[in-house]
Scaffold this motif. Structure first.
Motif, PDB file in Angstrom:
ATOM      1  N   GLN A 165       0.829  -1.199   0.000  1.00 42.13           N
ATOM      2  CA  GLN A 165       0.000   0.000   0.000  1.00 42.13           C
ATOM      3  C   GLN A 165       0.865   1.251   0.000  1.00 42.13           C
ATOM      4  N   GLU A 166       1.925   1.234   0.802  1.00 41.32           N
ATOM      5  CA  GLU A 166       2.833   2.383   0.849  1.00 41.32           C
ATOM      6  C   GLU A 166       3.501   2.592  -0.509  1.00 41.32           C
ATOM      7  N   GLU A 167       3.944   1.483  -1.124  1.00 39.97           N
ATOM      8  CA  GLU A 167       4.573   1.575  -2.435  1.00 39.97           C
ATOM      9  C   GLU A 167       3.580   2.075  -3.479  1.00 39.97           C
ATOM     10  N   LEU A 168       2.351   1.578  -3.382  1.00 38.96           N
ATOM     11  CA  LEU A 168       1.310   1.971  -4.328  1.00 38.96           C
ATOM     12  C   LEU A 168       0.974   3.450  -4.187  1.00 38.96           C
ATOM     13  N   TYR A 169       0.847   3.918  -2.945  1.00 39.10           N
ATOM     14  CA  TYR A 169       0.502   5.321  -2.698  1.00 39.10           C
ATOM     15  C   TYR A 169       1.587   6.252  -3.235  1.00 39.10           C
ATOM     16  N   ASN A 170       2.850   5.799  -3.150  1.00 37.56           N
ATOM     17  CA  ASN A 170       3.948   6.649  -3.606  1.00 37.56           C
ATOM     18  C   ASN A 170       3.966   6.816  -5.119  1.00 37.56           C
ATOM     19  N   LYS A 171       3.375   5.888  -5.848  1.00 34.66           N
ATOM     20  CA  LYS A 171       3.440   5.919  -7.306  1.00 34.66           C
ATOM     21  C   LYS A 171       2.135   6.339  -7.964  1.00 34.66           C
ATOM     22  N   ILE A 172       1.025   5.968  -7.352  1.00 40.07           N
ATOM     23  CA  ILE A 172      -0.243   6.051  -8.063  1.00 40.07           C
ATOM     24  C   ILE A 172      -0.683   7.486  -8.329  1.00 40.07           C
ATOM     25  N   GLY A 173      -0.234   8.423  -7.493  1.00 42.29           N
ATOM     26  CA  GLY A 173      -0.629   9.812  -7.682  1.00 42.29           C
ATOM     27  C   GLY A 173       0.053  10.502  -8.848  1.00 42.29           C
ATOM     28  N   ASP A 174       1.051   9.859  -9.457  1.00 44.46           N
ATOM     29  CA  ASP A 174       1.785  10.472 -10.565  1.00 44.46           C
ATOM     30  C   ASP A 174       1.086  10.296 -11.909  1.00 44.46           C
ATOM     31  N   PHE A 175       0.008   9.537 -11.947  1.00 45.40           N
ATOM     32  CA  PHE A 175      -0.625   9.202 -13.224  1.00 45.40           C
ATOM     33  C   PHE A 175      -2.091   9.609 -13.248  1.00 45.40           C
ATOM     34  N   ARG A 176      -2.606   9.698 -14.472  1.00 47.39           N
ATOM     35  CA  ARG A 176      -4.039   9.771 -14.704  1.00 47.39           C
ATOM     36  C   ARG A 176      -4.460   8.434 -15.304  1.00 47.39           C
ATOM     37  N   TYR A 177      -5.733   8.077 -15.131  1.00 44.17           N
ATOM     38  CA  TYR A 177      -6.169   6.735 -15.488  1.00 44.17           C
ATOM     39  C   TYR A 177      -7.461   6.766 -16.294  1.00 44.17           C
ATOM     40  N   LYS A 178      -7.614   5.738 -17.134  1.00 46.08           N
ATOM     41  CA  LYS A 178      -8.857   5.523 -17.867  1.00 46.08           C
ATOM     42  C   LYS A 178      -9.469   4.202 -17.418  1.00 46.08           C
ATOM     43  N   PRO A 179     -10.802   4.128 -17.345  1.00 42.82           N
ATOM     44  CA  PRO A 179     -11.436   2.841 -17.011  1.00 42.82           C
ATOM     45  C   PRO A 179     -11.065   1.789 -18.049  1.00 42.82           C
TER      46      PRO A 179
ATOM     47  N   LEU B  87      -8.411   2.419  -8.677  1.00 48.15           N
ATOM     48  CA  LEU B  87      -7.473   2.783  -9.739  1.00 48.15           C
ATOM     49  C   LEU B  87      -6.589   1.589 -10.096  1.00 48.15           C
ATOM     50  N   LYS B  88      -6.219   0.840  -9.092  1.00 45.81           N
ATOM     51  CA  LYS B  88      -5.349  -0.318  -9.301  1.00 45.81           C
ATOM     52  C   LYS B  88      -6.072  -1.445 -10.033  1.00 45.81           C
ATOM     53  N   LEU B  89      -7.335  -1.685  -9.677  1.00 44.89           N
ATOM     54  CA  LEU B  89      -8.049  -2.857 -10.180  1.00 44.89           C
ATOM     55  C   LEU B  89      -8.837  -2.603 -11.459  1.00 44.89           C
ATOM     56  N   TYR B  90      -9.364  -1.395 -11.622  1.00 44.16           N
ATOM     57  CA  TYR B  90     -10.354  -1.184 -12.678  1.00 44.16           C
ATOM     58  C   TYR B  90      -9.963  -0.131 -13.706  1.00 44.16           C
ATOM     59  N   THR B  91      -8.746   0.388 -13.622  1.00 42.66           N
ATOM     60  CA  THR B  91      -8.326   1.404 -14.583  1.00 42.66           C
ATOM     61  C   THR B  91      -6.941   1.085 -15.130  1.00 42.66           C
ATOM     62  N   LYS B  92      -6.561   1.831 -16.149  1.00 45.80           N
ATOM     63  CA  LYS B  92      -5.234   1.685 -16.745  1.00 45.80           C
ATOM     64  C   LYS B  92      -4.610   3.065 -16.866  1.00 45.80           C
ATOM     65  N   ALA B  93      -3.332   3.174 -16.482  1.00 45.80           N
ATOM     66  CA  ALA B  93      -2.653   4.465 -16.520  1.00 45.80           C
ATOM     67  C   ALA B  93      -2.514   4.962 -17.957  1.00 45.80           C
TER      68      ALA B  93
END
Length: 418
Positions: free
Chosen positions: A293-307, A405-411
């Motif tokens: 979760q910590e690793e995910l939080y550090n990276k996930i905010g850098d992107f925008r995602y599409k369903p 964002l992790k399960l249902y979208t793509k960066a």
């Protein structure tokens, strides 16, 4: 009859939800080549039902006194030997076989047998399972080989009785379904390499969970590296055996494996086809989740995602104007941890900065509720593309957003990370 068919393993041992994705069976530890009379008669047999007792007595034979004294000079009492091990090769047998065997075969036999003092040969040590089979094939005694399914049952009986071989060697058979929709989505005349790797991974997981006492419901097994060497193609029309040894580098106080090195071989027709080595360690799932979760939080905010385009309808949302409480219909186009973009059909124009509340639902599993405000509006044909920024999002809703964002979208591709 017991063990007439292959023994399946529980799918949870290899972290699978569908039986068709389990690629191994007959999982077992190495069968001890011999058992003391006390262990066999007093500790194992009394715990078994009648059918299991008969099965065990057919697979372990009482060793005669001469052989016991020669092979186990420091042992007092009776010894039971695994039925596929030949303790003695009598003089007449040796004389007949001497003219039939190659010098290479005799050299191999002499590595395991010595003169018994009666012009015959007697074991000078206990061969491992692979050498036991090789000896029987050299001597044309293949009918004595115990089937893998029977060995799996033997192993299970011994495991229940608390009896284990101390060599940390383990075995399984690979299951190859040529109708598998993923591995055989097109014709292949050999077992695909990815299927071989997955079978080895499952072998490692199942071995660690069952024999390393690592509860699959509480612990995750983390692989730090994987080294694979393909020596030959693996054929799916012939039996495939997985053989592994485990070097336990660290144990918990309970004896549970904490850090291990696993060395596996895939053997076909007694020939090495693939060798695999990986390092792994067990970690509590709760701790693993926190680290990820910590690793995910550090990276996930850098992107925008599409369903995901292959899962339409799995996400739904409801948007409500907080000034007039009108509901707005639209389609989610983009989303991030800060904002989202929707497409609204029709010609109505919405004022920037107008506040709304919203409810997102992903797969009816994750729900995100909060407040937002409009930041931008653009027209696209007969629709409006409207940007919203999150203004009020609880910690729980933010956690759900990250999971969605992790399960249902793509960066969306980003130049900073290309």
């Amino acid at each position: 009859m017991l063990a007439s068919e292959s023994i399946a393993i529980c799918k949870s041992l290899v972290h699978k939800e569908k039986e068709e994705n389990v690629l191994i069976n007959n999982l077992r530890a190495e069968i001890p080549p011999c058992l003391s009379g006390k262990v066999f008669e007093d500790e194992i047999l009394p715990r078994l039902n009648r059918e299991e007792q008969i099965f065990m007595r057919q697979r372990f034979s009482l060793l005669d006194q001469f052989s016991t004294e020669k092979i186990f000079p420091d042992t007092t009492g009776r010894v039971y030997l695994l039925a596929q091990i030949l303790p003695v090769l009598p003089e007449q047998y040796v004389r007949e076989m001497r003219n039939k065997l190659s010098s290479e075969s005799w050299k191999f036999l002499n590595g395991h047998y010595a003169d018994d003092g009666r012009n015959g040969l007697i074991l000078k040590g206990m061969p491992d399972e692979m050498d036991q089979i090789k000896i029987l094939k050299i001597l044309d005694e293949k009918s004595r080989i115990i089937l893998d399914s029977e060995k799996a049952l033997l192993s299970e009986i011994l495991f229940r009785s608390g009896v284990a071989d101390d060599r940390n060697s383990f075995y399984a058979n690979m299951v190859v379904d040529t109708e598998h929709e993923f591995y055989f989505e097109h014709y292949n005349e050999h077992v695909p390499g990815m299927m071989v790797i997955e079978a080895a991974r499952q072998f490692g997981l199942a071995t660690c969970h069952k024999y390393g006492m690592i509860p699959e419901s509480e612990y995750q097994i983390m692989m730090s590296d994987l080294d694979i060497h393909f020596e030959k193609y693996v054929d799916y029309h012939l039996p495939i055996k997985l053989v592994g040894t485990v070097d336990v580098k660290k144990r918990a106080a309970s004896g549970m494996w904490k850090k291990v090195i696993l060395n596996f071989q895939i053997i076909q027709n007694q020939t090495l086809a693939v060798s695999i080595r990986f390092n792994g360690r067990s970690i509590e799932k709760a701790l693993f989740g926190e680290l990820r979760q910590e690793e995910l939080y550090n990276k996930i905010g850098d992107f925008r995602y599409k369903p995901h385009t292959n899962s339409p309808g799995r996400h739904k949302f409801c948007l409500r104007n907080l000034e007039n409480y009108e509901y707005i219909d639209g389609a989610l186009k983009e989303i991030s941890t800060r904002d989202f973009k929707i497409e609204i059909p029709g010609n109505d124009r919405y004022d920037p900065e107008k506040k709304h509340d919203f409810l997102f639902s992903f797969d009816n599993r994750y729900f995100i509720n909060g407040s937002c405000y409009q930041t931008n509006i653009e027209r696209s044909g007969n629709s409006l593309i409207v940007d919203f920024s999150f203004s009020d999002l609880s910690e729980e809703d933010f956690d759900n957003l990250v999971q969605c964002l992790k399960l249902y979208t793509k960066a969306i591709e980003c130049r900073d990370f290309s």
